[in-house]
Design a protein around this motif. Structure first.
Motif, PDB file in Angstrom:
ATOM      1  N   GLN A  10      47.576  54.041  33.036  1.00 32.54           N
ATOM      2  CA  GLN A  10      48.381  52.810  33.061  1.00 32.54           C
ATOM      3  C   GLN A  10      48.763  52.491  31.608  1.00 32.54           C
ATOM      4  O   GLN A  10      48.292  51.524  31.006  1.00 32.54           O
ATOM      5  N   TYR A  11      49.613  53.352  31.057  1.00 35.09           N
ATOM      6  CA  TYR A  11      49.854  53.309  29.612  1.00 35.09           C
ATOM      7  C   TYR A  11      50.588  52.044  29.156  1.00 35.09           C
ATOM      8  O   TYR A  11      50.281  51.503  28.084  1.00 35.09           O
ATOM      9  N   ALA A  12      51.533  51.564  29.942  1.00 34.94           N
ATOM     10  CA  ALA A  12      52.284  50.364  29.542  1.00 34.94           C
ATOM     11  C   ALA A  12      51.335  49.169  29.385  1.00 34.94           C
ATOM     12  O   ALA A  12      51.453  48.385  28.434  1.00 34.94           O
ATOM     13  N   LYS A  13      50.401  49.066  30.303  1.00 30.83           N
ATOM     14  CA  LYS A  13      49.414  47.977  30.249  1.00 30.83           C
ATOM     15  C   LYS A  13      48.534  48.119  29.004  1.00 30.83           C
ATOM     16  O   LYS A  13      48.272  47.146  28.293  1.00 30.83           O
ATOM     17  N   ALA A  14      48.078  49.340  28.740  1.00 29.61           N
ATOM     18  CA  ALA A  14      47.226  49.593  27.573  1.00 29.61           C
ATOM     19  C   ALA A  14      47.971  49.271  26.278  1.00 29.61           C
ATOM     20  O   ALA A  14      47.425  48.630  25.373  1.00 29.61           O
ATOM     21  N   ILE A  15      49.222  49.707  26.192  1.00 28.12           N
ATOM     22  CA  ILE A  15      50.038  49.457  24.992  1.00 28.12           C
ATOM     23  C   ILE A  15      50.173  47.959  24.742  1.00 28.12           C
ATOM     24  O   ILE A  15      49.991  47.483  23.616  1.00 28.12           O
ATOM     25  N   GLU A  16      50.490  47.221  25.790  1.00 25.50           N
ATOM     26  CA  GLU A  16      50.659  45.772  25.672  1.00 25.50           C
ATOM     27  C   GLU A  16      49.390  45.121  25.100  1.00 25.50           C
ATOM     28  O   GLU A  16      49.447  44.264  24.224  1.00 25.50           O
ATOM     29  N   ILE A  17      48.238  45.557  25.602  1.00 26.58           N
ATOM     30  CA  ILE A  17      46.966  44.986  25.153  1.00 26.58           C
ATOM     31  C   ILE A  17      46.683  45.359  23.700  1.00 26.58           C
ATOM     32  O   ILE A  17      46.339  44.494  22.883  1.00 26.58           O
ATOM     33  N   LYS A  72      38.394  46.415  26.371  1.00 25.17           N
ATOM     34  CA  LYS A  72      37.799  47.162  27.489  1.00 25.17           C
ATOM     35  C   LYS A  72      38.884  47.486  28.519  1.00 25.17           C
ATOM     36  O   LYS A  72      38.972  48.606  29.026  1.00 25.17           O
ATOM     37  N   VAL A  73      39.708  46.479  28.818  1.00 26.87           N
ATOM     38  CA  VAL A  73      40.794  46.654  29.792  1.00 26.87           C
ATOM     39  C   VAL A  73      41.768  47.720  29.287  1.00 26.87           C
ATOM     40  O   VAL A  73      42.170  48.611  30.041  1.00 26.87           O
ATOM     41  N   GLY A  74      42.134  47.640  28.009  1.00 23.89           N
ATOM     42  CA  GLY A  74      43.078  48.599  27.439  1.00 23.89           C
ATOM     43  C   GLY A  74      42.566  50.030  27.528  1.00 23.89           C
ATOM     44  O   GLY A  74      43.306  50.940  27.909  1.00 23.89           O
ATOM     45  N   ALA A  75      41.295  50.220  27.179  1.00 26.47           N
ATOM     46  CA  ALA A  75      40.707  51.567  27.204  1.00 26.47           C
ATOM     47  C   ALA A  75      40.699  52.138  28.619  1.00 26.47           C
ATOM     48  O   ALA A  75      41.070  53.294  28.834  1.00 26.47           O
ATOM     49  N   TYR A  76      40.297  51.308  29.579  1.00 26.01           N
ATOM     50  CA  TYR A  76      40.243  51.781  30.969  1.00 26.01           C
ATOM     51  C   TYR A  76      41.639  51.991  31.543  1.00 26.01           C
ATOM     52  O   TYR A  76      41.877  52.934  32.291  1.00 26.01           O
ATOM     53  N   LYS A  95      44.524  48.484  12.384  1.00 29.22           N
ATOM     54  CA  LYS A  95      45.092  49.846  12.313  1.00 29.22           C
ATOM     55  C   LYS A  95      44.599  50.690  13.489  1.00 29.22           C
ATOM     56  O   LYS A  95      45.344  51.519  14.012  1.00 29.22           O
ATOM     57  N   GLU A  96      43.341  50.461  13.909  1.00 29.90           N
ATOM     58  CA  GLU A  96      42.792  51.219  15.040  1.00 29.90           C
ATOM     59  C   GLU A  96      43.538  50.881  16.328  1.00 29.90           C
ATOM     60  O   GLU A  96      43.845  51.765  17.131  1.00 29.90           O
ATOM     61  N   TYR A  97      43.858  49.583  16.501  1.00 31.81           N
ATOM     62  CA  TYR A  97      44.540  49.161  17.733  1.00 31.81           C
ATOM     63  C   TYR A  97      45.976  49.682  17.773  1.00 31.81           C
ATOM     64  O   TYR A  97      46.459  50.114  18.827  1.00 31.81           O
ATOM     65  N   PHE A  98      46.650  49.679  16.615  1.00 32.11           N
ATOM     66  CA  PHE A  98      48.011  50.218  16.568  1.00 32.11           C
ATOM     67  C   PHE A  98      47.994  51.745  16.743  1.00 32.11           C
ATOM     68  O   PHE A  98      48.915  52.311  17.324  1.00 32.11           O
ATOM     69  N   PHE A  99      46.944  52.376  16.249  1.00 27.46           N
ATOM     70  CA  PHE A  99      46.772  53.825  16.446  1.00 27.46           C
ATOM     71  C   PHE A  99      46.635  54.133  17.941  1.00 27.46           C
ATOM     72  O   PHE A  99      47.289  55.035  18.470  1.00 27.46           O
ATOM     73  N   LYS A 100      45.806  53.349  18.620  1.00 24.86           N
ATOM     74  CA  LYS A 100      45.589  53.571  20.054  1.00 24.86           C
ATOM     75  C   LYS A 100      46.865  53.302  20.854  1.00 24.86           C
ATOM     76  O   LYS A 100      47.188  54.051  21.784  1.00 24.86           O
ATOM     77  N   ALA A 101      47.590  52.253  20.484  1.00 26.92           N
ATOM     78  CA  ALA A 101      48.866  51.971  21.154  1.00 26.92           C
ATOM     79  C   ALA A 101      49.833  53.137  20.952  1.00 26.92           C
ATOM     80  O   ALA A 101      50.529  53.558  21.886  1.00 26.92           O
ATOM     81  N   PHE A 135      52.755  58.019  22.795  1.00 29.91           N
ATOM     82  CA  PHE A 135      52.959  59.456  22.569  1.00 29.91           C
ATOM     83  C   PHE A 135      52.803  60.236  23.875  1.00 29.91           C
ATOM     84  O   PHE A 135      53.566  61.172  24.153  1.00 29.91           O
ATOM     85  N   ILE A 136      51.829  59.852  24.682  1.00 31.95           N
ATOM     86  CA  ILE A 136      51.618  60.549  25.960  1.00 31.95           C
ATOM     87  C   ILE A 136      52.850  60.401  26.852  1.00 31.95           C
ATOM     88  O   ILE A 136      53.260  61.337  27.534  1.00 31.95           O
ATOM     89  N   VAL A 137      53.440  59.214  26.814  1.00 35.31           N
ATOM     90  CA  VAL A 137      54.598  58.932  27.667  1.00 35.31           C
ATOM     91  C   VAL A 137      55.854  59.612  27.133  1.00 35.31           C
ATOM     92  O   VAL A 137      56.591  60.251  27.882  1.00 35.31           O
ATOM     93  N   ASP A 138      56.076  59.476  25.807  1.00 32.48           N
ATOM     94  CA  ASP A 138      57.340  59.979  25.252  1.00 32.48           C
ATOM     95  C   ASP A 138      57.245  60.069  23.732  1.00 32.48           C
ATOM     96  O   ASP A 138      56.840  59.109  23.069  1.00 32.48           O
TER      97      ASP A 138
END
Length: 202
Positions: free
Chosen positions: A84-91, A74-78, A110-116, A121-124
């Protein structure tokens, strides 16, 4: 427990100064309830995030990793929605790593690595390429996933600044596995970085 952190009109009283096993779960559920109020009724996502994080910490105290991960997702999605991409990636990396070795949960990794990867991708673009390679190495099953193949097509299209190829790859994926609203939002953010983009996925 600090009652000042509860939504206005809610008084929270926690009488225990020490928390034997089991009380962490009660505290965690309490924070989830408050987070849901912030989420749906008060629409204060920052505060919802804080309470989901607190709930995850309490669940970790009980070694309830699955419940902690639900809160962290939930935290990662929000966090990603709030850019706050760095935080989402870490989660997403943390949850992906904790599920990939579990026979019952590894399919979700695979879904979590896809989301990370989408957050990267958005950042760089280069970061995203390196991240995909890292996830393939960490979790070889990711290489064969439709999500990983989509990412590689999107990376190629982005490198060529080819809007049409980018959109076609998404359409092809979506015709078999429906993209959710969060994924669609992130893909639109990536697509906007391609020159000549019209801002949709049609």
């Amino acid at each position: 427990y600090n009652s000042n952190k509860a939504p206005q009109g809610f008084v929270v009283y926690w009488p225990y100064t020490t928390r034997p096993r089991g009380r962490f779960t009660i505290a965690a559920k309490h924070h989830i309830t408050i987070a849901e109020i912030y989420e749906s009724e008060l629409v204060d996502i920052e505060k919802a995030i804080a309470h989901y994080e607190q709930a995850a910490d309490y669940y970790k105290g009980e070694e309830s990793i699955s419940s902690a991960n639900k809160c962290l997702l939930k935290v990662g999605a929000y966090a990603a929605q709030l850019e706050q991409y760095a935080k989402a990636i870490e989660i997403y990396e943390q949850v992906g790593s904790s599920t990939m070795d579990n026979p019952l949960l590894k399919y979700s990794a695979k879904e979590y690595f896809f989301k990370a990867s989408l957050c990267h991708f958005i950042v760089d673009e280069l970061n995203a390429k390196l991240a995909v390679e890292k996830y393939e190495e960490m979790f070889p099953a990711f290489s064969d996933s439709r999500e990983c193949k989509l990412l590689k097509k999107l990376l190629d299209a982005h490198e060529e600044q080819n809007c049409e190829a980018f959109t076609e790859a998404i359409k092809e994926f979506d015709s078999i596995s429906r993209l959710d609203q969060w994924q669609t939002t992130m893909l639109l953010r990536i697509k906007k970085t391609i020159q000549g983009d019209e801002g949709d996925l049609k």
